[in-house]
Design a protein around this motif. Structure first.
Motif, PDB file in Angstrom:
ATOM      1  N   PHE A   1      -6.250   3.498   4.467  1.00 30.50           N
ATOM      2  CA  PHE A   1      -5.973   4.143   3.187  1.00 30.50           C
ATOM      3  C   PHE A   1      -7.266   4.413   2.430  1.00 30.50           C
ATOM      4  CE2 PHE A   1      -1.407   3.975   1.947  1.00 30.50           C
ATOM      5  CZ  PHE A   1      -0.905   3.490   3.132  1.00 30.50           C
ATOM      6  N   SER A   2      -7.340   5.579   1.790  1.00 32.98           N
ATOM      7  CA  SER A   2      -8.391   5.777   0.798  1.00 32.98           C
ATOM      8  C   SER A   2      -7.752   5.576  -0.574  1.00 32.98           C
ATOM      9  CB  SER A   2      -8.997   7.167   0.914  1.00 32.98           C
ATOM     10  OG  SER A   2      -8.034   8.142   0.644  1.00 32.98           O
ATOM     11  N   LEU A   3      -8.055   4.465  -1.171  1.00 35.12           N
ATOM     12  CA  LEU A   3      -7.364   4.049  -2.398  1.00 35.12           C
ATOM     13  C   LEU A   3      -7.909   4.781  -3.611  1.00 35.12           C
ATOM     14  CD1 LEU A   3      -7.265   0.201  -1.798  1.00 35.12           C
ATOM     15  CD2 LEU A   3      -5.577   1.940  -1.204  1.00 35.12           C
ATOM     16  N   ASP A   4      -7.018   5.115  -4.533  1.00 29.66           N
ATOM     17  CA  ASP A   4      -7.511   5.637  -5.796  1.00 29.66           C
ATOM     18  C   ASP A   4      -6.920   4.927  -7.003  1.00 29.66           C
ATOM     19  OD1 ASP A   4      -4.991   6.721  -5.695  1.00 29.66           O
ATOM     20  OD2 ASP A   4      -5.711   8.684  -5.070  1.00 29.66           O
ATOM     21  N   GLN A   5      -6.082   3.944  -6.737  1.00 30.80           N
ATOM     22  CA  GLN A   5      -5.548   3.150  -7.837  1.00 30.80           C
ATOM     23  C   GLN A   5      -5.208   1.756  -7.330  1.00 30.80           C
ATOM     24  OE1 GLN A   5      -1.633   4.109  -9.100  1.00 30.80           O
ATOM     25  NE2 GLN A   5      -1.821   3.164 -11.112  1.00 30.80           N
ATOM     26  N   ARG A   6      -5.635   0.750  -8.045  1.00 33.24           N
ATOM     27  CA  ARG A   6      -5.306  -0.614  -7.622  1.00 33.24           C
ATOM     28  C   ARG A   6      -4.642  -1.352  -8.763  1.00 33.24           C
ATOM     29  NH1 ARG A   6     -10.770  -2.620  -4.541  1.00 33.24           N
ATOM     30  NH2 ARG A   6     -11.600  -0.532  -4.114  1.00 33.24           N
TER      31      ARG A   6
ATOM     32  N   GLU B   1      -0.447  -3.652  -5.878  1.00 36.87           N
ATOM     33  CA  GLU B   1       0.005  -2.362  -5.371  1.00 36.87           C
ATOM     34  C   GLU B   1      -1.175  -1.408  -5.297  1.00 36.87           C
ATOM     35  OE1 GLU B   1       4.546  -2.831  -7.134  1.00 36.87           O
ATOM     36  OE2 GLU B   1       3.369  -1.071  -7.646  1.00 36.87           O
ATOM     37  N   LEU B   2      -1.520  -1.028  -4.095  1.00 34.26           N
ATOM     38  CA  LEU B   2      -2.690  -0.198  -3.870  1.00 34.26           C
ATOM     39  C   LEU B   2      -2.243   1.204  -3.491  1.00 34.26           C
ATOM     40  CD1 LEU B   2      -4.584  -2.864  -1.763  1.00 34.26           C
ATOM     41  CD2 LEU B   2      -4.502  -2.605  -4.252  1.00 34.26           C
ATOM     42  N   THR B   3      -2.616   2.153  -4.298  1.00 40.44           N
ATOM     43  CA  THR B   3      -2.151   3.524  -4.077  1.00 40.44           C
ATOM     44  C   THR B   3      -3.297   4.411  -3.628  1.00 40.44           C
ATOM     45  OG1 THR B   3      -0.460   3.236  -5.759  1.00 40.44           O
ATOM     46  CG2 THR B   3      -1.005   5.485  -5.166  1.00 40.44           C
ATOM     47  N   GLY B   4      -2.999   5.330  -2.725  1.00 35.51           N
ATOM     48  CA  GLY B   4      -4.019   6.244  -2.230  1.00 35.51           C
ATOM     49  C   GLY B   4      -3.431   7.153  -1.177  1.00 35.51           C
ATOM     50  N   LEU B   5      -4.262   7.616  -0.286  1.00 37.92           N
ATOM     51  CA  LEU B   5      -3.769   8.451   0.802  1.00 37.92           C
ATOM     52  C   LEU B   5      -3.868   7.685   2.115  1.00 37.92           C
ATOM     53  CD1 LEU B   5      -5.205  12.036   0.121  1.00 37.92           C
ATOM     54  CD2 LEU B   5      -2.856  11.221  -0.165  1.00 37.92           C
ATOM     55  N   CYS B   6      -2.816   7.733   2.897  1.00 39.49           N
ATOM     56  CA  CYS B   6      -2.857   7.106   4.206  1.00 39.49           C
ATOM     57  C   CYS B   6      -3.683   7.985   5.139  1.00 39.49           C
ATOM     58  CB  CYS B   6      -1.444   6.921   4.756  1.00 39.49           C
ATOM     59  SG  CYS B   6      -0.637   8.449   5.237  1.00 39.49           S
ATOM     60  N   GLY B   7      -4.023   7.463   6.283  1.00 33.73           N
ATOM     61  CA  GLY B   7      -4.888   8.181   7.204  1.00 33.73           C
ATOM     62  C   GLY B   7      -4.383   9.576   7.522  1.00 33.73           C
TER      63      GLY B   7
ATOM     64  N   LEU C   1       0.855  -1.182   0.000  1.00 38.71           N
ATOM     65  CA  LEU C   1       0.000   0.000   0.000  1.00 38.71           C
ATOM     66  C   LEU C   1       0.888   1.229   0.000  1.00 38.71           C
ATOM     67  CD1 LEU C   1      -1.652  -2.336   1.741  1.00 38.71           C
ATOM     68  CD2 LEU C   1      -3.341  -0.505   1.585  1.00 38.71           C
TER      69      LEU C   1
ATOM     70  N   ARG D   1      -4.588  11.997   4.630  1.00 34.44           N
ATOM     71  CA  ARG D   1      -5.963  12.319   4.276  1.00 34.44           C
ATOM     72  C   ARG D   1      -6.489  13.446   5.159  1.00 34.44           C
ATOM     73  NH1 ARG D   1      -9.792   8.680   5.476  1.00 34.44           N
ATOM     74  NH2 ARG D   1      -8.050   7.257   5.569  1.00 34.44           N
TER      75      ARG D   1
ATOM     76  N   GLY E   1      -7.376  -2.007   2.131  1.00 32.94           N
ATOM     77  CA  GLY E   1      -7.139  -0.572   2.181  1.00 32.94           C
ATOM     78  C   GLY E   1      -7.804   0.061   3.385  1.00 32.94           C
TER      79      GLY E   1
END
Lengths: 162, 162
Positions: free
Chosen positions: B137-142, A145-151, A108, A154, B132
DNA sequence: GCGGCAAGTGATACATTGTATCATTTGTCG
DNA sequence: CGACAAATGATACAATGTATCACTTGCCGC
């Protein structure tokens, strides 16, 4: 702490890869050389994902003869040994957080701070494995692979927006 | 056929991306230009994943003024529109097999023949989504890319080994 | 020790993949 | 038609990854 994302204590994290590497080298008649240790150490002290060329920059001061090829060779070796992961989506490399067992993990990635959390989620592994079977594939590599914003990022983001 | 891996009929596959693109362009005030159509068409006729520079090679004969930047721009656009996927693990691009709905798909890649199968497996999506959440995590791409040997290549491989 | 061998490195050059910039062109809309 | 945003063309360059080959290093058996 949920089993899905064990986070190894730094001091212990330093030990594990070395132990594992030494064992593997013995098994396979390979060598744990200065250069390989150096790459591993950099990834360890940095504590985040680095590109091959960022690694090179950091190695040059101590060893002026480092080259791209050398770094890639070391990384290749460390990945084979299972103590380093490559992040395909960011073309970078990171120390494995729990190299004690062979695994098919998930990564992540926070696009805010760049933090990478390594997980070993049973459901995800089971689901991807099953999917492979269903479609007749014998899998030998699973990139999740999971992409985003961590807590943390955010909430920061939300604060800034106001 | 299992829902996990719908495979669209080629003739229909040709229609869907275009329809979707035209709709999206209207919505967003964007243009479905010659260059973008050309990139899409190449991916369609080739029927497999191509690198940006392989695409460029194929476009040059018809349009000598194609450039890397142009190709990447077209690909960027097509990915935004959801009709093209990027394969992170092979640094290549492929037409989306079922662009009719927004999705968070999985890609299975055969290292033998290069075939790419696109899946939309509920279990995998649910499992990655849940992971996530668990980790905040708030994911925006997987990115889920599973590499191995497809059924056909596996049997061939076995035959050769004898 | 030391000769021989496999593993690993150094050096160089190059291949592949991806972006930045900016002037110009194209299409759309009033 | 004129203005404006969208898109392109051209150029240059940045970033990432490999091939090759001569040389060095460490290990193993004698």
């Amino acid at each position: 702490m949920p089993k899905a994302a064990r986070k190894t204590h730094p001091a212990r994290a330093a030990q594990q890869p070395l132990e594992r590497l030494e064992a593997l080298c013995l098994e396979r008649g390979q060598r744990l050389t200065r250069q390989r240790r150096a790459v591993l150490r950099q990834l360890l002290v940095e504590g985040r994902a680095l590109s091959a060329y960022e690694l090179l920059e950091r190695l040059r001061p101590e060893d002026g003869r480092s080259t791209p090829a050398g770094v890639y060779r070391a990384l290749e070796f460390l990945m084979q040994a299972g103590v380093v992961h490559r992040l395909e989506s960011t073309r970078s490399f990171i120390l494995c957080e729990h190299p004690e067992a062979p695994h098919t993990g998930q990564l992540l990635i926070c696009r805010g701070c760049g933090e990478v959390v390594e997980a070993e989620d049973e459901r995800v592994s089971a689901a991807t494995g099953r999917l492979g079977e269903q479609l007749g594939f014998s899998l030998d590599q699973r990139v999740v692979e999971l992409t985003g914003l961590c807590g943390r990022c955010r909430t920061q983001h939300a604060a800034q927006a106001q």
